[in-house]
Design a protein around this motif. Structure first.
Motif, PDB file in Angstrom:
ATOM      1  N   VAL A   1     -37.896  32.253  27.999  1.00  0.00           N
ATOM      2  CA  VAL A   1     -38.704  31.649  27.511  1.00  0.00           C
ATOM      3  C   VAL A   1     -39.750  33.356  28.525  1.00  0.00           C
ATOM      4  CG1 VAL A   1     -41.646  30.829  26.975  1.00  0.00           C
ATOM      5  CG2 VAL A   1     -39.862  29.545  26.644  1.00  0.00           C
ATOM      6  N   LEU A   2     -39.900  32.943  29.469  1.00  0.00           N
ATOM      7  CA  LEU A   2     -40.533  34.385  30.013  1.00  0.00           C
ATOM      8  C   LEU A   2     -39.839  35.803  29.415  1.00  0.00           C
ATOM      9  CD1 LEU A   2     -40.968  32.768  33.794  1.00  0.00           C
ATOM     10  CD2 LEU A   2     -42.496  32.832  31.947  1.00  0.00           C
TER      11      LEU A   2
ATOM     12  N   ILE B   1     -42.717  23.722  24.536  1.00  0.00           N
ATOM     13  CA  ILE B   1     -42.765  25.147  25.549  1.00  0.00           C
ATOM     14  C   ILE B   1     -43.753  24.057  26.656  1.00  0.00           C
ATOM     15  CG2 ILE B   1     -41.645  26.876  26.250  1.00  0.00           C
ATOM     16  CD1 ILE B   1     -40.431  27.604  23.572  1.00  0.00           C
TER      17      ILE B   1
ATOM     18  N   VAL C   1     -37.009  27.906  31.007  1.00  0.00           N
ATOM     19  CA  VAL C   1     -38.073  29.114  31.592  1.00  0.00           C
ATOM     20  C   VAL C   1     -37.413  30.284  31.223  1.00  0.00           C
ATOM     21  CG1 VAL C   1     -39.011  29.523  33.790  1.00  0.00           C
ATOM     22  CG2 VAL C   1     -38.840  27.514  32.955  1.00  0.00           C
TER      23      VAL C   1
ATOM     24  N   GLY D   1     -43.864  23.098  30.568  1.00  0.00           N
ATOM     25  CA  GLY D   1     -44.591  24.670  31.303  1.00  0.00           C
ATOM     26  C   GLY D   1     -45.449  23.655  32.485  1.00  0.00           C
TER      27      GLY D   1
ATOM     28  N   ARG E   1     -38.467  34.666  24.152  1.00  0.00           N
ATOM     29  CA  ARG E   1     -37.527  34.045  23.234  1.00  0.00           C
ATOM     30  C   ARG E   1     -36.586  33.840  22.346  1.00  0.00           C
ATOM     31  NH1 ARG E   1     -41.937  29.514  20.311  1.00  0.00           N
ATOM     32  NH2 ARG E   1     -43.062  30.627  22.023  1.00  0.00           N
TER      33      ARG E   1
ATOM     34  N   GLY F   1     -43.222  36.945  25.590  1.00  0.00           N
ATOM     35  CA  GLY F   1     -42.413  36.777  26.325  1.00  0.00           C
ATOM     36  C   GLY F   1     -42.122  38.535  26.984  1.00  0.00           C
TER      37      GLY F   1
ATOM     38  N   VAL G   1     -45.093  30.101  32.046  1.00  0.00           N
ATOM     39  CA  VAL G   1     -44.439  30.084  31.035  1.00  0.00           C
ATOM     40  C   VAL G   1     -45.449  29.443  30.267  1.00  0.00           C
ATOM     41  CG1 VAL G   1     -43.248  27.711  29.873  1.00  0.00           C
ATOM     42  CG2 VAL G   1     -42.212  28.001  31.558  1.00  0.00           C
TER      43      VAL G   1
ATOM     44  N   TYR H   1     -43.889  29.430  37.742  1.00  0.00           N
ATOM     45  CA  TYR H   1     -42.667  29.843  36.029  1.00  0.00           C
ATOM     46  C   TYR H   1     -43.357  28.883  35.545  1.00  0.00           C
ATOM     47  CZ  TYR H   1     -38.105  30.767  38.534  1.00  0.00           C
ATOM     48  OH  TYR H   1     -37.315  32.014  39.259  1.00  0.00           O
TER      49      TYR H   1
END
Lengths: 292, 234, 464
Positions: free
Chosen positions: C384-385, A96, C381, A100, C388, C444, C434, C430
């Motif tokens: 994850v933010l 991930i 994105v 990013g 998860r 997150g 991330v 973003y």
């Protein structure tokens, strides 16, 4: 038949570029067991830097050199700031994180250089060569690309087999603990691996840009092709990445020739899926793609 | 001389070593024996710099090893042969040896390289073969040879007998003993197989649940019946 | 009471009540706010629907997939193709409608998820991520292969809501003056005059979130690395209908029966597109397309959310987590790791396809550009933010995906940033967020809040 030969030859240049990008993916994988999905983003960024240098100095060679240096620097920065801290975490985190970085690099490039595709100067003749009274689907520029690729592969082979640094890098890739106990400065070696991958990726970027143009997203598709080649080649194998990369270029050229270039991603996907279904460890690899 | 003073190691809430002190003189083999989970491997990994101790110190000839990275510890002359015949299987025998002591000058390394082949002739015969094609005993010799390539003053051997045939174990341990005596090395030998270890060692310590429960000459410990029953199970 | 809640049936009821309450509140909100906000609500609900699947796939099952944007494409295209080509549900006499099309989209999603899952579930992380990356790029490209059916690069335009009585069959339109323009199969021809630059600019400025993950004004997908200069730019991206910029050819007489069901009052009925335009201009004409879209998206998100809630908090959720944390231990205790992983793929793919069908109705369009790599990346994105492994996190992530570009746009307007900076600022944020989240707060937003709360409680506990 001649047409088939023409299509195959026509893929040699792009095949070498796929091979170089696959090589960059393999180098980071070997160093840190991370597939750097940001690799094409880094290459895109350094190619933009090269374009700026080109505009500034007017020299294709200065621009190339700048891109290679920038490639090493960006590789080190990404490894040092992002992947090194994330190392202890789950593999999902590392994957991930590279995405990013990819998103951020593309946005940053868009901010600095804009979103439109820009032309990259063509340093060598890009028209078909005429030899033996026949036009071949290969240009002088294709030969330059192939020449760069071959020189790089020879250089890397010498580095890995003949030098202490290369030995340290291989040992670190296969068994970091034994490497450390032998006195290898492992984290420095890993960073060098990323720098090297950054250089190789940057070279691929500068070489493909005159053909593809350069925009923040223009290498995305190259990521798919290069990943396909790297995986089929075994992810661990430099030889595998290069030979399958070139092969992928030839196949895609034939596909594009007989049908349409927009089919290339689908064909690459089919190749990748077939490989993962039938021989997931790749042709030249020994590490397993499967977890269960 | 390798000197360990009051060393404690914790993995989270679990204390693996408690206040361990011992001395490993040069020219001798010192054995660390104890049951599974006694903390033997932890001790070795801590000395090599792979694990950070919570307290205590280790010194080699007065120079502190504590808190240093493995790659610096080995440069100071302490070389670990980890458990499980650790080599780099994908590299050839020759490359595995070249890996050891890479920071040393070319001439120094060449002479050590030749010495190692003298010591382990079988490695010389197999020099261009990949390490994963070797037999267990050959790989253990390669692992020791790699550790010797850094010209150590102190050699740490973690369970060299594990999974090897008794005859080969005896050969290897005899060689280790000769090495200690002839090259004036301080050798710390961790063994679960106490009988074999005590046969070659000059002195020994017994670890139990992370603590030293007894130390003394190898002969004393070998003849200490209660201790054998209590901790060594024979 | 405690014991009662432990019964499986009771949990089902609890979840149902919870979801119904959320749905009710959301409905009240959509009725109260202006159409633009409704449009954003629709987008949030649509993203959330897809991301509930990502929570299960990436969060619970631990498989990082980039392919969910492509699975949304499958859902969207199935929706478009079935509505455009079928008058009745095959093998039956039921008249085709939007609900049926969503069901077909869901079936398409399940089939695709099964295929990808069987192929991908046995792969280690980076291999799976790469394979799904290929899917994210390759699947939308299939549209080019079948330009007649799928509209090629140009895509297919839809009438939203699905017109009563269906789309007019091709032969019946010969009587009107400009029949081709309204027919989706003729979009390639229509797009010539349908892509005036000013109209597109306007659309993008008003609704930048349509391409939330893509730097606005840039090619959504890359041009080819092999040097074929074909690239898909937003110039060929047909305008979404809510702005009504190019929809004027679509007149009421083409679809005389188009009386949209949900909130419409029959006497004020107008073509959906016009309704959208007027609503944007602030004129209340009864039927508001955005309100309808928000209602649809929220309803779908609630149904999917209910299913997800029961899966995540039920036995299956434990199975997924067990396989993620220790596949060997799970296998030893009788759980098949590959079945578990494939099932996560199927569920997430089902959700993605349904979300894709909703997305098609929000855009009133399907096309390769709308479902490109950028969409897949933005889903990643978002979860994850948000966090998860958390459904609430997915919802927060969806809000963030829609809100941040708007916020940046406003900020940029106030500060007078150049367009180039404004367009790319959301993605830069973003991307950096991330990386930051992965490094310092892997849980997150939701994980961060939980950790903060736990610390607060811990401190209170110590002092008290």
């Amino acid at each position: 038949m001649t047409q088939l030969i023409d299509y195959i030859l026509g893929g040699a240049g792009s095949g070498m570029i796929i091979a170089l990008m696959a090589l960059a993916l393999v180098l980071t994988w070997r160093a840190t067991r991370v597939v750097n999905f940001a690799q094409v983003g880094q290459a895109m960024f350094t190619t933009f830097i090269a374009l700026s240098l080109q505009t500034l100095t007017g020299s294709w060679w200065v621009a190339l050199l700048g891109a290679l240096v920038a490639g090493a620097v960006v590789g080190v920065v990404v490894q040092y700031l992002v992947l090194r801290p994330v190392k202890r975490m789950d593999t999902s985190g590392a994957i991930i994180a590279t995405f990013g970085v990819l998103i951020a690099l593309q946005a940053a490039a868009g901010m600095i250089w804009g979103g439109d595709s820009q032309a990259y100067p063509q340093p060598f003749n890009n028209t078909a060569l005429t030899v033996f009274g026949r036009e071949w689907p290969i240009s002088a520029y294709d030969l330059v690309v192939i020449g760069f690729g071959v020189a790089l592969v020879i250089g890397l082979t010498l580095l890995f087999t003949r030098t202490n640094l290369g030995l340290a890098m291989r040992a670190t890739a296969f068994n970091p603990e034994v490497a450390r106990l032998s006195g290898v400065r492992v984290s420095r070696t890993l960073t060098i691996g990323w720098a090297l991958a950054g250089i190789v990726g940057a070279l691929a970027g500068v070489l493909v840009a005159p053909v593809s143009g350069i925009s923040p997203n223009s290498f995305d598709i190259l990521l798919v092709f290069a990943f396909t080649a790297a995986v089929i080649g075994g992810l661990d194998s430099l030889i595998g990445a290069v030979s399958v990369g070139i092969g992928t270029g030839l196949i895609l050229s034939v596909v594009s020739g007989y049908s349409d270039s927009s089919n290339a991603p689908v064909v690459a996907l089919i190749l990748l899926a077939l490989n993962l279904a039938l021989k997931p460890e790749g042709i030249f690899g020994h590490n397993s793609a499967r977890s269960v | 001389m390798l000197k360990i003073d009051g060393m404690s190691v914790s993995y989270g809430p679990v204390q693996a070593l408690r206040d361990v002190s011992l001395e490993v003189p040069r020219g001798e083999v010192t054995a660390v024996i104890g049951a599974n989970g006694a903390g033997k491997s932890t001790l070795m990994r801590t000395l090599a710099g792979l694990v950070r101790p919570a307290a205590g110190s280790a010194t080699l000839d007065g120079h502190s090893l504590t808190g240093r990275k493995p790659e610096d510890v080995v440069r100071m002359g302490v070389s670990l042969v980890p458990e499980g015949r650790s080599t780099v299987p994908e590299l050839t025998v020759d490359e595995n040896l070249r890996l050891g002591g890479m920071w040393r000058s070319k001439a120094e390394r060449a002479s050590t390289h030749a010495e190692v082949y003298d010591m382990f002739p079988v490695l010389g015969d197999r020099r261009s073969m990949r390490a994963d094609t070797l037999s267990g005993g050959e790989r253990q010799q390669l692992a020791i040879g790699r550790a010797l390539m850094s010209a150590p003053e102190c050699l740490l051997l973690d369970e060299p007998s594990l999974g090897l045939a008794p005859l080969i174990v005896t050969q290897i341990l005899e060689l280790v003993k000769r090495l200690a005596e002839e090259s004036n090395l301080a050798v710390l030998l961790v063994e679960q197989n106490a009988v074999t270890a005590l046969r070659v060692a000059h002195s020994a310590v017994v670890l139990n649940l992370g603590q030293v429960v007894m130390s003394g000459s190898a002969a004393d410990i070998a003849s200490h019946e209660e201790l054998r029953h209590a901790y060594l199970g024979y | 009471m405690q014991n009662l809640l432990r019964l499986p049936g009771a949990r089902l009821v609890t979840h149902a009540v919870l979801v119904l309450a959320i749905w009710r509140v959301a409905m009240l909100v959509t009725d109260a706010v202006d159409p633009l906000t409704d449009y954003y609500i629709a987008l949030v609900a649509m993203y959330a629907t897809a991301m509930f699947g990502m929570v299960i796939l990436v969060g619970l099952s631990g498989q990082v997939s980039l392919g969910n944007g492509a699975l949304m494409a499958i859902g969207g295209y199935v929706f478009a193709v079935t509505t455009l080509n079928w008058q009745t549900v095959p093998f039956t006499s039921f008249p085709m409608n939007g609900t049926w099309a969503i069901v077909f989209a869901a079936i398409g999603g399940v089939v695709a998820g099964l295929l990808i899952g069987i192929l991908g579930a046995r792969l280690r992380g980076p291999y799976l991520a790469g394979l799904t990356l290929g899917i994210a790029v390759g699947i939308p490209a299939i549209a080019n292969r079948f330009p007649d059916l799928l509209g090629g690069e140009t895509g297919l335009e839809l009438t939203v809501p699905y017109p009563d009585g269906g789309y007019a069959p091709v032969d019946d339109t010969g009587t009107t003056d400009e029949p081709v323009d309204v027919l989706p199969t003729a979009q390639a021809g229509a797009s010539g005059d349908a892509t005036p630059a000013p109209g597109d600019e306007l659309t993008l400025d008003t609704f930048p979130t349509e391409q939330a993950a893509l730097p606005t004004g840039q090619p959504p997908l890359a041009s080819s690395g092999t040097g074929t200069g074909d690239e898909l730019t937003l110039d060929t991206f047909p305008t979404a209908q809510p702005s009504g910029g190019t929809g004027d050819e679509l007149t009421l007489d083409t679809f005389p029966t188009a009386t949209p069901e949900p909130v419409a009052s029959p006497d004020l009925s107008s073509a959906p597109i016009d309704g959208g335009t007027d609503a944007l201009a602030g004129v209340d004409v009864g039927f508001v397309l955005e309100r309808w879209q928000a209602g649809l998206a929220v309803a779908v998100a609630c149904i999917v959310g209910f299913v997800a809630l029961n899966l995540v908090r039920g036995r299956q959720g434990q199975v997924w987590r067990a396989v993620r944390d220790d596949p060997v231990a799970a296998a030893v205790s009788g759980i098949s790791p590959s079945t578990s992983k494939v099932s996560a793929f199927v569920v997430s793919s089902l959700f993605a396809a349904v979300a894709g069908a909703v997305f098609a109705q929000i855009l009133a369009y399907v096309g390769p550009g709308a479902f490109g790599l950028g969409l897949s990346l933005s889903l990643l994105v978002g979860i994850v933010l948000g966090g998860r492994g958390s459904l609430v996190g997915a919802l927060l992530g969806a809000v963030l995906l829609v809100w941040l570009p708007e916020f940046v746009l406003q900020l940029a307007g106030d500060r007078g940033w150049p367009e180039q900076v404004t367009n790319n600022a959301p993605n830069l944020i973003y991307g950096l967020l991330v990386v930051l989240v992965v490094l310092v707060a892997p849980g997150g937003i939701v994980g961060g809040i939980q950790a903060g709360y736990a610390r607060l409680r811990g401190r209170a506990g110590r002092s008290g």
